[in-house]
Write an enzyme that holds these catalytic residues in place. Structure first.
Site, PDB file in Angstrom:
ATOM      1  N   ARG A 120       8.570  72.950 -11.638  1.00 35.65           N
ATOM      2  CA  ARG A 120       9.141  72.653 -12.751  1.00 35.65           C
ATOM      3  C   ARG A 120      10.459  72.732 -13.024  1.00 35.65           C
ATOM      4  O   ARG A 120      10.926  73.637 -11.957  1.00 35.65           O
ATOM      5  CB  ARG A 120       8.261  73.155 -14.188  1.00 35.65           C
ATOM      6  N   GLY A 121      11.097  72.470 -14.041  1.00 33.72           N
ATOM      7  CA  GLY A 121      12.483  73.038 -14.474  1.00 33.72           C
ATOM      8  C   GLY A 121      13.409  72.748 -13.354  1.00 33.72           C
ATOM      9  O   GLY A 121      13.682  71.875 -12.939  1.00 33.72           O
ATOM     10  N   GLU A 122      14.209  73.827 -12.954  1.00 27.21           N
ATOM     11  CA  GLU A 122      15.384  73.624 -11.966  1.00 27.21           C
ATOM     12  C   GLU A 122      15.271  74.384 -10.845  1.00 27.21           C
ATOM     13  O   GLU A 122      15.041  74.012  -9.529  1.00 27.21           O
ATOM     14  CB  GLU A 122      16.623  74.032 -12.729  1.00 27.21           C
ATOM     15  N   ASP A 123      14.917  75.763 -11.060  1.00 28.21           N
ATOM     16  CA  ASP A 123      15.024  76.640  -9.668  1.00 28.21           C
ATOM     17  C   ASP A 123      13.735  76.449  -9.004  1.00 28.21           C
ATOM     18  O   ASP A 123      13.829  76.264  -7.537  1.00 28.21           O
ATOM     19  CB  ASP A 123      15.221  78.074 -10.210  1.00 28.21           C
ATOM     20  N   ASP A 148      17.212  79.759 -16.527  1.00 27.04           N
ATOM     21  CA  ASP A 148      18.493  80.208 -16.663  1.00 27.04           C
ATOM     22  C   ASP A 148      18.711  81.719 -15.838  1.00 27.04           C
ATOM     23  O   ASP A 148      19.652  81.771 -15.173  1.00 27.04           O
ATOM     24  CB  ASP A 148      19.141  80.370 -18.163  1.00 27.04           C
TER      25      ASP A 148
HETATM   26  O1  TRH Z   1      11.075  78.485 -16.190  1.00 32.87           O
HETATM   27  P1  TRH Z   1      11.823  76.917 -16.234  1.00 32.87           P
HETATM   28  O2  TRH Z   1      11.249  76.044 -17.099  1.00 32.87           O
HETATM   29  O3  TRH Z   1      13.285  77.278 -16.560  1.00 32.87           O
HETATM   30  C1  TRH Z   1      14.083  76.337 -17.005  1.00 32.87           C
HETATM   31  C2  TRH Z   1      14.675  76.713 -18.640  1.00 32.87           C
HETATM   32  O4  TRH Z   1      13.481  75.801 -19.250  1.00 32.87           O
HETATM   33  C3  TRH Z   1      15.933  76.092 -18.742  1.00 32.87           C
HETATM   34  O5  TRH Z   1      16.126  76.314 -20.255  1.00 32.87           O
HETATM   35  C4  TRH Z   1      16.028  74.528 -18.561  1.00 32.87           C
HETATM   36  O6  TRH Z   1      17.268  74.265 -18.490  1.00 32.87           O
HETATM   37  C5  TRH Z   1      15.748  74.728 -16.880  1.00 32.87           C
HETATM   38  O7  TRH Z   1      14.511  75.250 -16.522  1.00 32.87           O
HETATM   39  C6  TRH Z   1      15.945  73.301 -16.305  1.00 32.87           C
HETATM   40  O8  TRH Z   1      11.528  76.710 -14.607  1.00 32.87           O
HETATM   41  P2  TRH Z   1      12.559  76.990 -13.123  1.00 32.87           P
HETATM   42  O9  TRH Z   1      14.021  76.530 -13.278  1.00 32.87           O
HETATM   43  O10 TRH Z   1      11.575  76.747 -12.145  1.00 32.87           O
HETATM   44  O11 TRH Z   1      12.533  78.662 -13.512  1.00 32.87           O
HETATM   45  C7  TRH Z   1      11.556  79.456 -13.013  1.00 32.87           C
HETATM   46  C8  TRH Z   1      12.133  80.784 -12.695  1.00 32.87           C
HETATM   47  O12 TRH Z   1      10.811  81.846 -12.280  1.00 32.87           O
HETATM   48  C9  TRH Z   1      12.221  80.484 -10.969  1.00 32.87           C
HETATM   49  O13 TRH Z   1      13.431  81.268 -10.602  1.00 32.87           O
HETATM   50  C10 TRH Z   1      11.411  81.046 -10.348  1.00 32.87           C
HETATM   51  C11 TRH Z   1      10.719  82.151 -11.017  1.00 32.87           C
HETATM   52  N1  TRH Z   1       9.453  82.581 -10.985  1.00 32.87           N
HETATM   53  C12 TRH Z   1       9.365  83.659 -10.086  1.00 32.87           C
HETATM   54  O14 TRH Z   1      10.175  84.242  -9.674  1.00 32.87           O
HETATM   55  N2  TRH Z   1       7.937  84.155 -10.017  1.00 32.87           N
HETATM   56  C13 TRH Z   1       6.746  83.554 -10.702  1.00 32.87           C
HETATM   57  O15 TRH Z   1       5.696  83.921 -10.582  1.00 32.87           O
HETATM   58  C14 TRH Z   1       7.116  82.375 -11.495  1.00 32.87           C
HETATM   59  C15 TRH Z   1       6.029  81.604 -11.862  1.00 32.87           C
HETATM   60  C16 TRH Z   1       8.258  82.084 -11.452  1.00 32.87           C
END
Ligand code: TRH
Length: 361
Positions: free
Chosen positions: A256-259, A18
């Protein structure tokens, strides 16, 4: 295009997606010259995710301060991220502004077909503090009839120009000659031992991101010897820009997730997606809808191999069975397929440009 005032509201449900998506959105808008405030209920992930200089161009505000401090900008834009439900006092101030700000609900990303049908729909508010306003639904997506994906200007050029060995050296990542690199960012996953087995045999350095990936690998390392050929390096949290570089530097990414899932696509390296599991099982159809699109250009055997690995890693289908090995399709052959998928996505207009277009409608 006029430079406008944007208020982005974000509630951190869990994990980092998020905050991660909202931060990328805010930064992209701010870099295009817009005035941006991010109202967030837990700003802690921004401390490691954001490039320090970017914290000067986006105003980060505490969600709890929103009702007393929020003033609606006439003709501004209010983004309600992922249906986070704005405080009543904020809605009331939006309704009182003249002209009222444009109110957009930024939805979760999916490749499912409902996205095209729902993108851009309006929801008139008949009662409550927002009575008289309209809320618009903005759906990111993978096709032309969706809101597209976040892709800031210059991203692809930056990734293509990056010097892998130099970047790895800067991070203190020491790859041995001929070792392939695999990044691991995932939720708790009982399939991890089978993933390690499928990577074994070829010299591989696994770069474990903080959280479950790093924790699970540490536990396995303590309990047993690593399968032959595998080494593990545990990473600290990286800034988002460095995280993008990590994905570009690796031969295979588990995201994983979205971003991180979107960023793996921009990195154009073979990847495996650990989708956010939903209690009602809705993630199965969501995963399949993406694979149907992204693997459509692959030849049949290649596509079947990647689908089996993705489903098995997500505990779906025959690969969910702990006795079924996970199999990694050949990586060099997959490079072109993942690059082709990215090339297709690059023909789409990016999400922020589409949002700006939305204001002109
Ligand atoms: O962390 P996520 O699983 O996030 C989400 C949430 O669970 C949310 O509630 C859900 O609805 C959504 O997924 C689908 O995974 P995501 O989306 O990949 O987000 C991780 C963020 O962290 C992304 O912006 C990348 C960032 N990141 C870094 O910038 N540096 C790092 O070292 C890591 C491991 C991640």
């Amino acid at each position: 295009m006029d430079l406008r005032d944007w208020d982005v509201f974000c509630r951190v449900i869990d994990n980092y997606g998020d905050a991660g998506v909202c931060w990328r959105l805010c930064r992209d808008l701010a870099r295009r010259g817009h005035r941006v405030r991010l109202w967030i209920d837990d700003a802690r992930p921004l401390h490691w995710m954001a490039e320090p200089d970017d914290l000067d161009i986006v105003r980060v505000m505490a969600w709890s301060d929103a009702p007393p401090r929020f003033e609606a900008h006439p003709s501004g834009i209010v983004i309600e991220a992922f249906g986070c439900e704005l405080p009543d006092a904020v809605k009331a101030r939006m309704a009182a502004a003249s002209p009222a700000p444009l109110w957009i609900n930024l939805e979760y990303l999916s490749a499912e077909s409902y996205v095209e049908r729902s993108h851009g729909l309006r929801s008139p508010q008949w009662q409550g503090p927002a009575a008289g306003l309209e809320k618009f639904f903005f759906y990111p997506g993978f096709t032309r009839r969706t809101g597209g994906l976040l892709r800031e200007r210059g991203l692809i050029e930056t990734l293509e120009a990056s010097d892998r060995d130099h970047w790895l050296g800067q991070q203190g990542i020491t790859r041995q000659a001929d070792e392939r690199l695999v990044s691991l960012f995932c939720y708790d996953n009982p399939a991890l031992p089978r993933l390690l087995q499928c990577l074994a045999g070829t010299p591989t350095l696994i770069l474990a991101c903080p959280g479950p990936a790093s924790r699970m690998l540490s536990a396995l390392q303590t309990a047993t010897a690593m399968p032959p050929g595998l080494r593990v390096q545990h990473l600290p949290f990286l800034t988002q820009d460095n995280f993008d570089q990590l994905l570009r530097a690796c031969d295979l990414n588990l995201v994983r997730g979205e971003d991180s899932f979107v960023r793996a696509q921009w990195a154009a390296r073979p990847f495996v997606w650990h989708i956010y599991p939903q209690e009602d099982g809705a993630h199965d159809a969501k995963l399949q809808a993406f694979m149907d699109k992204a693997f459509a250009g692959m030849e049949t055997r290649q596509s079947a191999g990647w689908q089996a690995l993705w489903r098995g890693w997500n505990g779906l289908g025959p690969g969910a069975d702990a006795s079924t090995p996970l199999l990694l399709p050949p990586l060099p052959a997959a490079e072109a397929a993942f690059r082709d998928w990215r090339s297709g996505l690059l023909t789409q207009v990016d999400l922020v440009t589409q949002l700006l277009g939305f204001l002109e409608r």
